[in-house]
Motif scaffolding. Structure first.
Motif, PDB file in Angstrom:
ATOM      1  N   GLY A  81      -2.099  -0.476  10.894  1.00  0.00           N
ATOM      2  CA  GLY A  81      -2.748  -1.766  10.715  1.00  0.00           C
ATOM      3  C   GLY A  81      -3.835  -1.706   9.673  1.00  0.00           C
ATOM      4  O   GLY A  81      -4.356  -0.635   9.336  1.00  0.00           O
ATOM      5  N   LEU A  82      -4.202  -2.887   9.152  1.00  0.00           N
ATOM      6  CA  LEU A  82      -5.246  -2.998   8.139  1.00  0.00           C
ATOM      7  C   LEU A  82      -6.293  -4.008   8.584  1.00  0.00           C
ATOM      8  O   LEU A  82      -5.957  -5.103   9.059  1.00  0.00           O
ATOM      9  N   TYR A  83      -7.560  -3.640   8.438  1.00  0.00           N
ATOM     10  CA  TYR A  83      -8.669  -4.580   8.547  1.00  0.00           C
ATOM     11  C   TYR A  83      -9.228  -4.803   7.158  1.00  0.00           C
ATOM     12  O   TYR A  83      -9.443  -3.831   6.413  1.00  0.00           O
ATOM     13  N   ASP A  84      -9.472  -6.080   6.788  1.00  0.00           N
ATOM     14  CA  ASP A  84     -10.125  -6.312   5.505  1.00  0.00           C
ATOM     15  C   ASP A  84     -11.633  -6.215   5.685  1.00  0.00           C
ATOM     16  O   ASP A  84     -12.141  -5.959   6.790  1.00  0.00           O
ATOM     17  N   ALA A  85     -12.364  -6.386   4.590  1.00  0.00           N
ATOM     18  CA  ALA A  85     -13.814  -6.204   4.633  1.00  0.00           C
ATOM     19  C   ALA A  85     -14.497  -7.192   5.562  1.00  0.00           C
ATOM     20  O   ALA A  85     -15.596  -6.926   6.060  1.00  0.00           O
ATOM     21  N   ALA A  86     -13.848  -8.329   5.822  1.00  0.00           N
ATOM     22  CA  ALA A  86     -14.424  -9.337   6.719  1.00  0.00           C
ATOM     23  C   ALA A  86     -14.021  -9.120   8.176  1.00  0.00           C
ATOM     24  O   ALA A  86     -14.440  -9.867   9.053  1.00  0.00           O
ATOM     25  N   GLY A  87     -13.153  -8.125   8.424  1.00  0.00           N
ATOM     26  CA  GLY A  87     -12.742  -7.823   9.787  1.00  0.00           C
ATOM     27  C   GLY A  87     -11.429  -8.442  10.223  1.00  0.00           C
ATOM     28  O   GLY A  87     -11.021  -8.268  11.374  1.00  0.00           O
ATOM     29  N   ALA A  88     -10.743  -9.151   9.329  1.00  0.00           N
ATOM     30  CA  ALA A  88      -9.446  -9.738   9.679  1.00  0.00           C
ATOM     31  C   ALA A  88      -8.382  -8.645   9.732  1.00  0.00           C
ATOM     32  O   ALA A  88      -8.354  -7.751   8.880  1.00  0.00           O
ATOM     33  N   PHE A  89      -7.479  -8.737  10.709  1.00  0.00           N
ATOM     34  CA  PHE A  89      -6.465  -7.706  10.942  1.00  0.00           C
ATOM     35  C   PHE A  89      -5.083  -8.200  10.549  1.00  0.00           C
ATOM     36  O   PHE A  89      -4.739  -9.372  10.750  1.00  0.00           O
ATOM     37  N   ARG A  90      -4.267  -7.274  10.007  1.00  0.00           N
ATOM     38  CA  ARG A  90      -2.838  -7.525   9.813  1.00  0.00           C
ATOM     39  C   ARG A  90      -2.103  -6.205   9.900  1.00  0.00           C
ATOM     40  O   ARG A  90      -2.682  -5.131   9.703  1.00  0.00           O
TER      41      ARG A  90
END
Length: 285
Positions: A81-90
């Protein structure tokens, strides 16, 4: 170096602390509690309050590593999984296998993630070591029982890996995106614990945490054991250099399976000025 030189960096009661990683971009230590599905960060310059944060992962999490553009890549039970710098997950990769979970992982000098897995019941051959490219392409490299510590020599020409039940640290030759010529680098004798996580220092020495062995070991680039450091815990899991100049060696620990776990089991330990570490690459995806 004796246990008297060791300090408790983070007082915690992690069931299965793992995967310490120094994030140079934020000046913080990343680590996980696999069975609690938690990703923790720690700022040694501000050890309390905002210096400690916690992220609740959607599943058991084997490792969390920084991404080049900010955020995290996480090795989860059902994939990457990936979290972006704002904390959103995909999800980058989804590959659920009943009874299997994620374990340790590491980022290679080329920015790819090398991810280990294992079965919850520890069944032989139930895990894997795989290379995950930044675009999500997965290449299965080896079938293992417990895919654990992974690291690279300072020149990037060698990759070290541990399949814990074998008691070995193995080494591969690195050829671009590929590894080949797997062979034993060092073996831990019966009764000394089991090799778990590892890190490689700036001199090319390999540091290994000994699960149920209450110790760290350092091996020279030639595979000779040259240092044993006793620890005040039965189940150290992994180690990584961090802090100013990458001089401090952090060690995660576990309480799981202990009938009467006593502090500092489950805490993160630190050996100040233990040596010189290598910068941790960020995942390029």
């Amino acid at each position: 170096m004796s246990a008297t030189a060791i300090e408790v960096a983070i007082r915690a009661e992690a069931e299965l602390g793992e995967g310490p990683t120094w994030d140079a971009a934020t000046g913080r230590l990343l680590w996980v509690d696999i069975l609690a599905s938690r990703v923790h960060t720690y700022d040694p310059a501000a050890p309390e309050g905002p210096g400690r944060t916690e992220l609740v992962a959607p599943q058991h999490v084997g490792a969390a590593k920084p991404r080049a553009g900010g955020g995290l890549v996480v090795n989860l039970r059902d994939g990457i999984g990936l979290y972006d710098a704002a904390g959103a997950f995909r999800w980058l990769v989804q590959d659920p296998v009943p009874g299997r979970r994620a374990n340790d992982a590491a980022v290679a000098p080329d920015g790819a993630l090398w991810a280990g897995t294992m079965r919850y019941d520890g069944a032989e051959g139930g895990g894997s070591l795989s290379r995950v490219a930044p675009d999500g392409t997965v290449t299965r490299v080896a079938t293992v029982t417990c895919g654990n510590g992974t690291g690279w020599s300072p020149d990037g020409r060698l990759m070290y890996h541990i399949d814990t039940p074998t008691r070995r640290i193995d080494v591969y030759d690195v050829d671009g995106e590929h590894v080949r010529n797997r062979r034993p680098f060092a073996t831990v004798e019966p009764g000394a614990g089991l090799p778990d996580g590892l890190t490689v220092d700036a001199d090319g020495c390999v540091w290994v945490a000994l699960w149920q062995g209450s110790a760290l070991r350092r091996y020279t680039p030639g595979g000779a054991l040259d240092r044993v450091i006793g620890l005040p815990v039965f189940q150290p899991t992994a180690c990584a250099f961090g802090g100013p100049g990458l001089r401090d060696l952090y060690v995660t620990t576990a309480r799981t399976g202990l009938r009467d776990p006593q502090p500092p089991a489950g805490s993160v330990l630190v050996l100040p000025d233990a040596g010189a570490g290598l910068p941790t690459p960020a995942f390029a995806g």
